[in-house]
Write a protein that holds these residues in place. Structure first.
Motif, mmCIF file in Angstrom:
data_model
loop_
_atom_site.group_PDB
_atom_site.id
_atom_site.type_symbol
_atom_site.label_atom_id
_atom_site.label_comp_id
_atom_site.label_asym_id
_atom_site.label_seq_id
_atom_site.Cartn_x
_atom_site.Cartn_y
_atom_site.Cartn_z
ATOM 1 N N TYR A 276 37.289 -0.808 3.738
ATOM 2 C CA TYR A 276 38.150 -1.983 3.554
ATOM 3 C C TYR A 276 39.627 -1.597 3.643
ATOM 4 C CZ TYR A 276 33.893 -4.198 1.933
ATOM 5 O OH TYR A 276 32.616 -4.684 1.865
ATOM 6 N N ILE A 277 39.990 -0.466 3.066
ATOM 7 C CA ILE A 277 41.379 -0.001 3.119
ATOM 8 C C ILE A 277 41.790 0.266 4.562
ATOM 9 C CG2 ILE A 277 42.902 1.911 2.476
ATOM 10 C CD1 ILE A 277 41.281 2.083 -0.162
ATOM 11 N N THR A 278 40.935 0.966 5.294
ATOM 12 C CA THR A 278 41.236 1.277 6.692
ATOM 13 C C THR A 278 41.292 0.015 7.537
ATOM 14 O OG1 THR A 278 40.123 3.403 6.415
ATOM 15 C CG2 THR A 278 40.506 2.665 8.666
ATOM 16 N N HIS A 279 40.373 -0.898 7.296
ATOM 17 C CA HIS A 279 40.332 -2.151 8.055
ATOM 18 C C HIS A 279 41.626 -2.940 7.863
ATOM 19 C CE1 HIS A 279 38.666 -5.808 9.803
ATOM 20 N NE2 HIS A 279 39.117 -6.458 8.757
ATOM 21 N N ASN A 280 42.048 -3.103 6.626
ATOM 22 C CA ASN A 280 43.277 -3.851 6.340
ATOM 23 C C ASN A 280 44.504 -3.135 6.891
ATOM 24 O OD1 ASN A 280 41.997 -5.988 5.100
ATOM 25 N ND2 ASN A 280 41.981 -4.986 3.114
ATOM 26 N N ARG A 281 44.502 -1.795 6.836
ATOM 27 C CA ARG A 281 45.621 -1.027 7.376
ATOM 28 C C ARG A 281 45.711 -1.215 8.887
ATOM 29 N NH1 ARG A 281 45.705 4.387 4.855
ATOM 30 N NH2 ARG A 281 47.107 3.381 3.409
ATOM 31 N N ARG A 282 44.563 -1.237 9.573
ATOM 32 C CA ARG A 282 44.565 -1.448 11.028
ATOM 33 C C ARG A 282 45.098 -2.833 11.381
ATOM 34 N NH1 ARG A 282 38.679 1.042 11.948
ATOM 35 N NH2 ARG A 282 39.287 3.215 12.145
ATOM 36 N N LEU A 283 44.682 -3.843 10.625
ATOM 37 C CA LEU A 283 45.179 -5.202 10.877
ATOM 38 C C LEU A 283 46.690 -5.279 10.691
ATOM 39 C CD1 LEU A 283 42.465 -7.434 9.177
ATOM 40 C CD2 LEU A 283 42.777 -6.993 11.609
ATOM 41 N N LYS A 284 47.180 -4.651 9.636
ATOM 42 C CA LYS A 284 48.618 -4.654 9.371
ATOM 43 C C LYS A 284 49.367 -3.918 10.479
ATOM 44 C CE LYS A 284 51.647 -3.731 5.466
ATOM 45 N NZ LYS A 284 51.658 -3.202 4.099
ATOM 46 N N ALA A 285 48.837 -2.789 10.919
ATOM 47 C CA ALA A 285 49.476 -2.030 11.991
ATOM 48 C C ALA A 285 49.508 -2.840 13.281
ATOM 49 C CB ALA A 285 48.740 -0.703 12.201
ATOM 50 N N MET A 286 48.437 -3.575 13.537
ATOM 51 C CA MET A 286 48.392 -4.393 14.744
ATOM 52 C C MET A 286 49.438 -5.511 14.691
ATOM 53 S SD MET A 286 45.070 -6.167 16.549
ATOM 54 C CE MET A 286 44.041 -5.083 15.626
ATOM 55 N N ARG A 287 49.547 -6.175 13.546
ATOM 56 C CA ARG A 287 50.552 -7.237 13.397
ATOM 57 C C ARG A 287 51.961 -6.675 13.580
ATOM 58 N NH1 ARG A 287 47.211 -8.804 9.032
ATOM 59 N NH2 ARG A 287 48.672 -7.905 7.558
ATOM 60 N N LEU A 288 52.211 -5.496 13.012
ATOM 61 C CA LEU A 288 53.534 -4.889 13.128
ATOM 62 C C LEU A 288 53.823 -4.438 14.559
ATOM 63 C CD1 LEU A 288 53.654 -2.860 9.816
ATOM 64 C CD2 LEU A 288 55.150 -4.739 10.468
ATOM 65 N N ALA A 289 52.833 -3.895 15.241
ATOM 66 C CA ALA A 289 53.029 -3.473 16.633
ATOM 67 C C ALA A 289 53.372 -4.677 17.509
ATOM 68 C CB ALA A 289 51.785 -2.761 17.150
ATOM 69 N N ILE A 290 52.695 -5.781 17.292
ATOM 70 C CA ILE A 290 52.973 -6.998 18.058
ATOM 71 C C ILE A 290 54.385 -7.498 17.767
ATOM 72 C CG2 ILE A 290 52.342 -9.434 18.317
ATOM 73 C CD1 ILE A 290 49.400 -8.492 17.848
ATOM 74 N N ALA A 291 54.785 -7.487 16.491
ATOM 75 C CA ALA A 291 56.132 -7.938 16.127
ATOM 76 C C ALA A 291 57.192 -7.034 16.741
ATOM 77 C CB ALA A 291 56.272 -7.981 14.611
ATOM 78 N N LEU A 292 56.939 -5.720 16.769
ATOM 79 C CA LEU A 292 57.896 -4.795 17.376
ATOM 80 C C LEU A 292 58.012 -5.041 18.880
ATOM 81 C CD1 LEU A 292 57.016 -1.520 15.484
ATOM 82 C CD2 LEU A 292 59.238 -2.635 15.498
ATOM 83 N N LEU A 293 56.884 -5.238 19.528
ATOM 84 C CA LEU A 293 56.913 -5.506 20.968
ATOM 85 C C LEU A 293 57.663 -6.810 21.252
ATOM 86 C CD1 LEU A 293 53.278 -4.470 21.890
ATOM 87 C CD2 LEU A 293 55.380 -3.282 22.536
ATOM 88 N N ASP A 294 57.458 -7.815 20.418
ATOM 89 C CA ASP A 294 58.163 -9.087 20.590
ATOM 90 C C ASP A 294 59.671 -8.942 20.379
ATOM 91 O OD1 ASP A 294 55.845 -10.433 21.196
ATOM 92 O OD2 ASP A 294 55.593 -11.291 19.189
ATOM 93 N N SER A 295 60.063 -7.984 19.541
ATOM 94 C CA SER A 295 61.491 -7.811 19.257
ATOM 95 C C SER A 295 62.176 -6.848 20.221
ATOM 96 C CB SER A 295 61.690 -7.343 17.815
ATOM 97 O OG SER A 295 61.188 -6.037 17.659
ATOM 98 N N GLY A 296 61.417 -6.286 21.178
ATOM 99 C CA GLY A 296 62.039 -5.437 22.194
ATOM 100 C C GLY A 296 61.854 -3.948 22.007
ATOM 101 N N VAL A 297 61.072 -3.536 21.037
ATOM 102 C CA VAL A 297 60.784 -2.111 20.842
ATOM 103 C C VAL A 297 59.488 -1.824 21.592
ATOM 104 C CG1 VAL A 297 60.286 -0.317 19.142
ATOM 105 C CG2 VAL A 297 61.915 -2.116 18.604
ATOM 106 N N TYR A 298 59.603 -1.150 22.742
ATOM 107 C CA TYR A 298 58.443 -0.964 23.609
ATOM 108 C C TYR A 298 57.863 0.450 23.573
ATOM 109 C CZ TYR A 298 60.071 -5.364 25.502
ATOM 110 O OH TYR A 298 60.476 -6.667 25.636
ATOM 111 N N LEU A 299 58.631 1.406 23.149
ATOM 112 C CA LEU A 299 58.170 2.794 23.156
ATOM 113 C C LEU A 299 57.954 3.302 21.737
ATOM 114 C CD1 LEU A 299 60.620 4.176 25.847
ATOM 115 C CD2 LEU A 299 58.223 3.545 26.154
ATOM 116 N N PRO A 300 56.931 4.135 21.534
ATOM 117 C CA PRO A 300 56.667 4.647 20.187
ATOM 118 C C PRO A 300 57.820 5.467 19.611
ATOM 119 C CG PRO A 300 54.834 5.148 21.661
ATOM 120 C CD PRO A 300 55.922 4.561 22.487
ATOM 121 N N ASN A 301 58.556 6.182 20.478
ATOM 122 C CA ASN A 301 59.669 6.982 19.939
ATOM 123 C C ASN A 301 60.857 6.123 19.520
ATOM 124 O OD1 ASN A 301 60.511 6.301 22.470
ATOM 125 N ND2 ASN A 301 60.954 8.385 23.148
#
Length: 84
Positions: free
Chosen positions: A24-49
């Protein structure tokens, strides 16, 4: 920089019962990471570095998500890396 919020949130479903707590901890962490990755991509941050911990945490604050841990920030960068 504006981030569009969804019109209405998705209905929450109950998670399956009987799994170990770590699942459950890992599942929720993955969902949160996915939401944050999408928000970053929407805000113009395209590269992991470009996605430093402070950038990820400020995006989380802007979108209304609790501040992520270092592990979640690492997952966000991994998601951005593998999506390329």
């Amino acid at each position: 920089m504006l981030i569009d919020l969804p019109c209405k949130p998705l209905a929450k479903k109950a998670l399956p019962a009987g799994r170990p707590r770590d699942w459950y901890i890992t599942h929720n962490r993955r969902l949160k990471a996915m939401r944050l990755a999408i928000a970053l991509l929407d805000s113009g941050v395209y590269l992991p570095n470009q996605a430093h911990n402070r950038t990820i945490r400020s995006t989380a604050e802007r979108v209304g998500i609790h501040p992520p841990s270092d592990t979640t920030c690492h997952m966000v960068r991994a998601l951005m890396r593998y999506s390329r």
